[in-house]
Design a protein around this motif. Sequence first.
Motif, mmCIF file in Angstrom:
data_model
loop_
_atom_site.group_PDB
_atom_site.id
_atom_site.type_symbol
_atom_site.label_atom_id
_atom_site.label_comp_id
_atom_site.label_asym_id
_atom_site.label_seq_id
_atom_site.Cartn_x
_atom_site.Cartn_y
_atom_site.Cartn_z
ATOM 1 N N ASP A 1 0.735 -1.312 -0.147
ATOM 2 C CA ASP A 1 0.024 -0.057 -0.172
ATOM 3 C C ASP A 1 0.888 1.260 -0.199
ATOM 4 N N GLY A 2 0.489 2.162 -0.986
ATOM 5 C CA GLY A 2 1.393 3.353 -1.064
ATOM 6 C C GLY A 2 1.617 4.260 0.173
ATOM 7 N N SER A 3 0.507 4.022 1.063
ATOM 8 C CA SER A 3 0.559 4.963 2.595
ATOM 9 C C SER A 3 1.731 4.386 3.396
ATOM 10 N N LEU A 4 2.392 3.037 2.934
ATOM 11 C CA LEU A 4 3.437 2.570 3.679
ATOM 12 C C LEU A 4 4.825 2.744 3.260
ATOM 13 N N ASN A 5 4.869 3.326 1.944
ATOM 14 C CA ASN A 5 6.101 3.615 1.551
ATOM 15 C C ASN A 5 7.033 4.269 1.988
ATOM 16 N N LEU A 6 6.675 5.328 2.879
ATOM 17 C CA LEU A 6 7.673 5.907 3.770
ATOM 18 C C LEU A 6 8.375 5.297 4.830
ATOM 19 N N TRP B 1 8.450 1.946 4.547
ATOM 20 C CA TRP B 1 9.467 0.979 3.950
ATOM 21 C C TRP B 1 10.917 1.369 3.488
ATOM 22 N N HIS B 2 10.740 2.881 3.020
ATOM 23 C CA HIS B 2 12.025 3.409 2.714
ATOM 24 C C HIS B 2 12.820 3.775 3.706
ATOM 25 N N SER B 3 12.320 4.016 4.942
ATOM 26 C CA SER B 3 13.271 4.047 6.006
ATOM 27 C C SER B 3 13.852 3.050 6.391
ATOM 28 N N LEU B 4 13.114 1.794 6.523
ATOM 29 C CA LEU B 4 13.859 0.453 6.719
ATOM 30 C C LEU B 4 14.789 0.366 5.668
ATOM 31 N N VAL B 5 14.656 0.339 4.341
ATOM 32 C CA VAL B 5 15.758 0.226 3.240
ATOM 33 C C VAL B 5 16.688 1.016 3.569
ATOM 34 N N GLN B 6 16.533 2.399 4.058
ATOM 35 C CA GLN B 6 17.698 3.337 4.063
ATOM 36 C C GLN B 6 18.737 2.709 5.102
ATOM 37 N N GLN B 7 18.020 2.330 6.284
ATOM 38 C CA GLN B 7 18.847 1.847 7.294
ATOM 39 C C GLN B 7 19.695 0.685 6.956
ATOM 40 N N ALA B 8 19.217 -0.177 6.183
ATOM 41 C CA ALA B 8 19.975 -1.414 5.468
ATOM 42 C C ALA B 8 20.999 -0.808 4.610
ATOM 43 N N ILE B 9 20.920 -0.033 3.995
ATOM 44 C CA ILE B 9 22.062 0.558 2.961
ATOM 45 C C ILE B 9 23.108 1.512 3.990
ATOM 46 N N ASP B 10 22.630 2.041 5.047
ATOM 47 C CA ASP B 10 23.433 2.832 5.859
ATOM 48 C C ASP B 10 24.310 1.947 7.004
ATOM 49 N N LEU B 11 24.124 0.905 7.090
ATOM 50 C CA LEU B 11 24.476 0.246 8.222
ATOM 51 C C LEU B 11 25.903 0.255 8.054
ATOM 52 N N PRO B 12 26.954 0.423 9.115
ATOM 53 C CA PRO B 12 28.418 0.192 8.792
ATOM 54 C C PRO B 12 28.919 -0.910 8.484
ATOM 55 N N ASN B 13 30.075 -1.156 7.668
ATOM 56 C CA ASN B 13 30.401 -2.483 7.192
ATOM 57 C C ASN B 13 31.352 -2.981 8.321
ATOM 58 N N GLY B 14 31.572 -4.077 8.055
ATOM 59 C CA GLY B 14 32.868 -4.941 8.866
ATOM 60 C C GLY B 14 32.156 -5.567 9.940
ATOM 61 N N ALA B 15 33.084 -6.463 10.415
ATOM 62 C CA ALA B 15 32.446 -7.441 11.513
ATOM 63 C C ALA B 15 32.994 -6.829 12.684
ATOM 64 N N GLY B 16 31.908 -6.928 13.828
ATOM 65 C CA GLY B 16 32.245 -6.388 15.009
ATOM 66 C C GLY B 16 31.566 -4.967 15.092
ATOM 67 N N LYS B 17 31.177 -4.410 14.168
ATOM 68 C CA LYS B 17 30.771 -2.867 14.296
ATOM 69 C C LYS B 17 29.082 -3.035 14.702
ATOM 70 N N LEU B 18 28.476 -4.012 14.480
ATOM 71 C CA LEU B 18 27.035 -4.244 14.936
ATOM 72 C C LEU B 18 26.817 -5.378 15.647
ATOM 73 N N ASN B 19 26.244 -5.168 16.771
ATOM 74 C CA ASN B 19 25.649 -6.522 17.538
ATOM 75 C C ASN B 19 25.053 -7.519 16.707
ATOM 76 N N ASN B 20 25.316 -8.636 16.567
ATOM 77 C CA ASN B 20 24.635 -9.704 15.709
ATOM 78 C C ASN B 20 23.187 -9.672 16.097
ATOM 79 N N LEU B 21 22.854 -9.806 17.397
ATOM 80 C CA LEU B 21 21.430 -9.848 17.839
ATOM 81 C C LEU B 21 20.598 -9.002 17.222
ATOM 82 N N TRP B 22 21.111 -7.626 17.438
ATOM 83 C CA TRP B 22 20.285 -6.763 17.114
ATOM 84 C C TRP B 22 20.216 -6.702 15.496
#
Length: 335
Positions: A158-163, A165-186
């Motif tokens: 539904d188009g009302s949910l696109n924003l 969805w975009h925020s989730l996608v943006q977070q996925a793109i912007d997450l830091p690279n490299g092992a140990g930079k993010l908690n695996n559980l999170w």
Amino acid sequence: MEHLNLSKLNDHLVFHSDSPSEVRAKLGGILSEHDLTLGKGRVDTTLFQRKLNDISVMKLTYGAEVNIEASPFKGFSLVQTPLSGSFEVEIGGCRKTFGQGDVAVLSPQHHFGIHWQEGSEQLILKVPHHLLCRHFNGAPSGTTQAVAGFTSPAFKLDGSLNLIWHSLVQQAIDLPNGAGKLNNLWLAHFEQTIALFLLTHQTADAGKPEVSHYTPASSSPFKGNSAPLERMETYIQQRLCAPISLVDLSLAAGLSPRSLNALCHKYYGVSPMVLLRNMRLDAVREKLQSCPGANVTRVALDHGFGHLGRFSAYYRERFGELPRDTTSNQFLPCM
């Protein structure tokens, strides 16, 4: 799509190619095994891919107009958003169209086709279904059935949910690279959130087809459009064992690939390339039924099927049985 910044994806180039065979091979391993037929335009394919733990975020450009016949997805769904252009997906004789900015969730369990416009660019997320298993442990039985996939093989968010969805996608793109930079559980929780968001926000008409199933040409009321379709059918019948592309069919019909595609969908309910495949399958079945002593492999090859595994899958999907079952049900030898 102005809410998305995809620049960080450009740091994750997977490949760039102008070779159709290379594109087919590489994307078959990353997405799903498929046959790719070119329309107008020049092949200039570029794929960028950012991998998390299980989810992949991709940006894909083909360059040329393409028609894709793909194998079913096994254990994952693709979320595709046209950044430019549009695409049409055909699954089980049913068709849906997605335009720029639409969020399309694809989860086909049978062979299917996709038509992309020339110059289209797409944002893709590959989401494994197993991400939901932990969340639904102990949930009501009616809910756990959805873990295997979605109620429809193709639907639009539904188009009302696109924003959101975009925020989730943006977070996925912007997450830091490299092992140990993010908690695996999170990170595991974040990926489950993406999958759960899609599953719990299916549109109410997700399971409704837009086009009815294929009907034979002889029963279709062509009216004033009969000549191009009749020319195309004649061309196919005369070349059942020869390689045929969408461009070939368009030239035979005297129409552009896009016009022919629209006309075929209007009167057959399928794309020109699916019609070609169905006509070849019908010819194979007629041969096997009339000549039960015939070699299935030879008959398949004689009718343009070079990949025997896909041929058997297409045959079973269309007729409800394998080619060998057809021959075993006949009793008279082929003379």
